[in-house]
Design a protein around this motif. Structure first.
Motif, PDB file in Angstrom:
ATOM      1  N   VAL A   4       0.670  -1.079   0.050  1.00  0.00           N
ATOM      2  CA  VAL A   4       0.079  -0.007   0.008  1.00  0.00           C
ATOM      3  C   VAL A   4       0.761   1.061  -0.061  1.00  0.00           C
ATOM      4  CG1 VAL A   4      -1.862   1.237   1.184  1.00  0.00           C
ATOM      5  CG2 VAL A   4      -1.645  -1.330   1.238  1.00  0.00           C
ATOM      6  N   GLY A   5       0.661   2.179  -0.544  1.00  0.00           N
ATOM      7  CA  GLY A   5       1.270   3.321  -0.814  1.00  0.00           C
ATOM      8  C   GLY A   5       2.170   3.603  -2.293  1.00  0.00           C
ATOM      9  N   ARG A   6       1.600   3.000  -3.121  1.00  0.00           N
ATOM     10  CA  ARG A   6       2.469   3.066  -4.512  1.00  0.00           C
ATOM     11  C   ARG A   6       1.782   4.279  -5.201  1.00  0.00           C
ATOM     12  NH1 ARG A   6       0.916  -2.179  -7.314  1.00  0.00           N
ATOM     13  NH2 ARG A   6       0.848  -2.915  -5.458  1.00  0.00           N
ATOM     14  N   SER A   7       0.943   5.004  -4.686  1.00  0.00           N
ATOM     15  CA  SER A   7       0.315   6.037  -5.488  1.00  0.00           C
ATOM     16  C   SER A   7       0.102   7.171  -4.294  1.00  0.00           C
ATOM     17  CB  SER A   7      -0.934   5.842  -6.186  1.00  0.00           C
ATOM     18  OG  SER A   7      -1.932   5.585  -5.246  1.00  0.00           O
ATOM     19  N   PHE A   8       0.075   8.467  -4.880  1.00  0.00           N
ATOM     20  CA  PHE A   8      -0.202   9.626  -3.911  1.00  0.00           C
ATOM     21  C   PHE A   8      -1.577   9.630  -3.386  1.00  0.00           C
ATOM     22  CE2 PHE A   8       3.131  12.264  -6.326  1.00  0.00           C
ATOM     23  CZ  PHE A   8       4.103  11.527  -6.000  1.00  0.00           C
ATOM     24  N   GLN A   9      -2.419   9.144  -4.346  1.00  0.00           N
ATOM     25  CA  GLN A   9      -3.902   8.763  -4.020  1.00  0.00           C
ATOM     26  C   GLN A   9      -4.204   7.977  -2.864  1.00  0.00           C
ATOM     27  OE1 GLN A   9      -2.748   8.950  -7.066  1.00  0.00           O
ATOM     28  NE2 GLN A   9      -3.998  10.847  -8.104  1.00  0.00           N
ATOM     29  N   GLU A  10      -3.504   6.986  -2.635  1.00  0.00           N
ATOM     30  CA  GLU A  10      -3.619   5.809  -1.727  1.00  0.00           C
ATOM     31  C   GLU A  10      -2.881   6.363  -0.372  1.00  0.00           C
ATOM     32  OE1 GLU A  10      -2.925   1.739  -4.151  1.00  0.00           O
ATOM     33  OE2 GLU A  10      -1.512   2.105  -2.679  1.00  0.00           O
ATOM     34  N   LEU A  11      -1.883   7.332  -0.358  1.00  0.00           N
ATOM     35  CA  LEU A  11      -1.679   8.175   0.830  1.00  0.00           C
ATOM     36  C   LEU A  11      -2.414   8.917   1.262  1.00  0.00           C
ATOM     37  CD1 LEU A  11       2.400   8.381   0.156  1.00  0.00           C
ATOM     38  CD2 LEU A  11       1.175   6.512   1.486  1.00  0.00           C
ATOM     39  N   LYS A  12      -2.940   9.605   0.531  1.00  0.00           N
ATOM     40  CA  LYS A  12      -4.043  10.540   0.717  1.00  0.00           C
ATOM     41  C   LYS A  12      -5.277   9.885   1.232  1.00  0.00           C
ATOM     42  CE  LYS A  12      -5.990  14.838   0.402  1.00  0.00           C
ATOM     43  NZ  LYS A  12      -7.551  14.678   0.595  1.00  0.00           N
ATOM     44  N   ALA A  13      -5.671   8.853   0.715  1.00  0.00           N
ATOM     45  CA  ALA A  13      -6.726   8.237   1.214  1.00  0.00           C
ATOM     46  C   ALA A  13      -6.727   7.783   2.931  1.00  0.00           C
ATOM     47  CB  ALA A  13      -7.124   7.012   0.612  1.00  0.00           C
ATOM     48  N   ILE A  14      -5.473   7.518   3.126  1.00  0.00           N
ATOM     49  CA  ILE A  14      -5.196   7.344   4.700  1.00  0.00           C
ATOM     50  C   ILE A  14      -5.316   8.510   5.322  1.00  0.00           C
ATOM     51  CG2 ILE A  14      -3.362   6.213   6.048  1.00  0.00           C
ATOM     52  CD1 ILE A  14      -2.296   4.710   3.814  1.00  0.00           C
ATOM     53  N   ILE A  15      -4.613   9.471   5.038  1.00  0.00           N
ATOM     54  CA  ILE A  15      -4.322  10.844   5.785  1.00  0.00           C
ATOM     55  C   ILE A  15      -6.085  11.219   5.968  1.00  0.00           C
ATOM     56  CG2 ILE A  15      -3.956  13.136   5.535  1.00  0.00           C
ATOM     57  CD1 ILE A  15      -1.341  12.115   3.938  1.00  0.00           C
ATOM     58  N   ASP A  16      -6.731  11.180   4.793  1.00  0.00           N
ATOM     59  CA  ASP A  16      -8.268  11.567   4.942  1.00  0.00           C
ATOM     60  C   ASP A  16      -8.929  10.988   6.109  1.00  0.00           C
ATOM     61  OD1 ASP A  16      -7.910  13.420   2.926  1.00  0.00           O
ATOM     62  OD2 ASP A  16      -8.872  12.228   1.547  1.00  0.00           O
ATOM     63  N   ARG A  17      -8.650   9.745   6.448  1.00  0.00           N
ATOM     64  CA  ARG A  17      -9.400   9.175   7.580  1.00  0.00           C
ATOM     65  C   ARG A  17      -8.756   9.122   8.875  1.00  0.00           C
ATOM     66  NH1 ARG A  17     -11.141   3.244   4.757  1.00  0.00           N
ATOM     67  NH2 ARG A  17     -11.744   4.217   2.613  1.00  0.00           N
ATOM     68  N   VAL A  18      -7.661   9.998   9.095  1.00  0.00           N
ATOM     69  CA  VAL A  18      -7.125  10.062  10.273  1.00  0.00           C
ATOM     70  C   VAL A  18      -7.287  11.472  10.980  1.00  0.00           C
ATOM     71  CG1 VAL A  18      -4.899  10.527  11.608  1.00  0.00           C
ATOM     72  CG2 VAL A  18      -5.117   8.782   9.669  1.00  0.00           C
ATOM     73  N   ASP A  19      -7.924  11.264  12.263  1.00  0.00           N
ATOM     74  CA  ASP A  19      -8.390  12.455  12.963  1.00  0.00           C
ATOM     75  C   ASP A  19      -7.113  13.773  13.123  1.00  0.00           C
ATOM     76  OD1 ASP A  19     -10.827  11.308  12.938  1.00  0.00           O
ATOM     77  OD2 ASP A  19     -10.336  10.307  14.978  1.00  0.00           O
ATOM     78  N   LEU A  20      -6.199  13.403  13.586  1.00  0.00           N
ATOM     79  CA  LEU A  20      -5.177  14.238  13.983  1.00  0.00           C
ATOM     80  C   LEU A  20      -4.234  14.340  12.781  1.00  0.00           C
ATOM     81  CD1 LEU A  20      -4.313  13.159  17.726  1.00  0.00           C
ATOM     82  CD2 LEU A  20      -5.623  15.030  16.997  1.00  0.00           C
TER      83      LEU A  20
END
Length: 279
Positions: free
Chosen positions: A153-169
């Motif tokens: 996981v993390g092969r694209s900027f979109q995948e990293l953004k999707a993780i960040i979007d779901r994090v509160d802090l």
């Protein structure tokens, strides 16, 4: 004149002061280290006296940002619950330990979904981050860009953004860009560095880019392989690295070498890149 912030991974087995002395011995001024054995789980006990001496040495020798690295065994999106629990316990403990040297960076590989699918993995990674991140921590946690081998996981900027979007802090999160990984994942930092950074800014936001792993690649563009090479000896090439370290959006970040080298080799790479840096 500004100084290039560059160093490499140093062994943490002898403590913080030893790490500081090792990096200055090869003319580095930032460094990375594994918080514990990269292939294991147990962390060495932190010595308060050693930390105090290191912080004094760090100030005296103008050592900059530390980029700690989670062990490779940490997989927040593993299929087995006991492996996810291990990842949670290790990261939670590491973030407590990082506060001995406050205000630095903690980098980790997002993990491999092991046939569960990317969406499931993104949910598991963000769940772990929501459990371990604390408002009071001074450490910024970095998601590393990956090459896309296997079920990474993390092969694209979109995948990293999707993780960040779901994090509160979200303010506690950033990204570490690995040059070998992004090139292998299909981001052409050789011929279109500006375009790659523009895409990073559009998807994630350039302000989240906090560190760079400098690695040439043994394999060609878009190969989805994770095979690091010495600077200038791979398919990325020295000219591209000169552009990277001098790029106005990157030049002040910490650059960490993860090339297949010993300290003599790292000193040589550091010398080459310092000479090429325009400040």
């Amino acid at each position: 004149m500004e100084m290039l912030n560059i160093g490499n991974h140093v062994s943490s087995s002898k403590g913080y002061l030893a790490m500081g002395k090792e990096i200055t011995s090869i003319n580095g001024n930032v460094f990375a280290f594994f918080t514990r054995n990269p292939r294991g789980g147990k962390a060495k006990e932190i010595n308060d006296s050693d930390v105090k001496q290191f912080l004094e040495y760090k100030k005296e020798h103008n050592i900059g940002t530390l980029v700690a690295h989670a062990p490779y065994t940490l997989n927040p999106c593993a299929a087995k619950p006991e492996l996810r629990e291990f990842a949670h316990n290790v990261m939670a403990d590491d973030l407590v330990r990082m506060e001995y040297t406050p205000g630095n960076l903690y980098n980790f590989h997002p993990g491999s979904h092991v046939q569960q699918g990317v969406e499931v993995a993104i949910g598991l990674i963000s769940e772990l981050l929501n459990n371990v991140l604390k408002k009071e921590q001074s450490t910024t946690v970095l998601l590393e860009t990956m090459s896309g081998k296997g079920t990474e996981v993390g092969r694209s900027f979109q995948e990293l953004k999707a993780i960040i979007d779901r994090v509160d802090l979200k303010e506690q999160l950033g990204v570490c860009l690995d040059t070998c990984h992004v090139y292998s994942a299909g981001y052409d930092i050789v011929n279109d560095l500006d375009g790659v950074l523009k895409e990073f800014d559009r998807v994630i936001g350039i302000d989240r880019l906090r560190a760079i792993h400098l690695n040439d690649s043994m394999t060609p563009f878009g190969s989805n392989k994770d095979r690091h090479e010495k600077i200038g000896d791979g398919t990325i090439g020295l000219e591209a690295f000169v552009r990277i370290i001098n790029h106005p959006q990157l030049k002040n970040l910490p650059f960490i070498l993860e090339t297949p080298n010993d300290n003599v080799g790292y000193a040589h790479e550091i010398a080459i890149l310092r000479k090429a840096y325009k400040g």
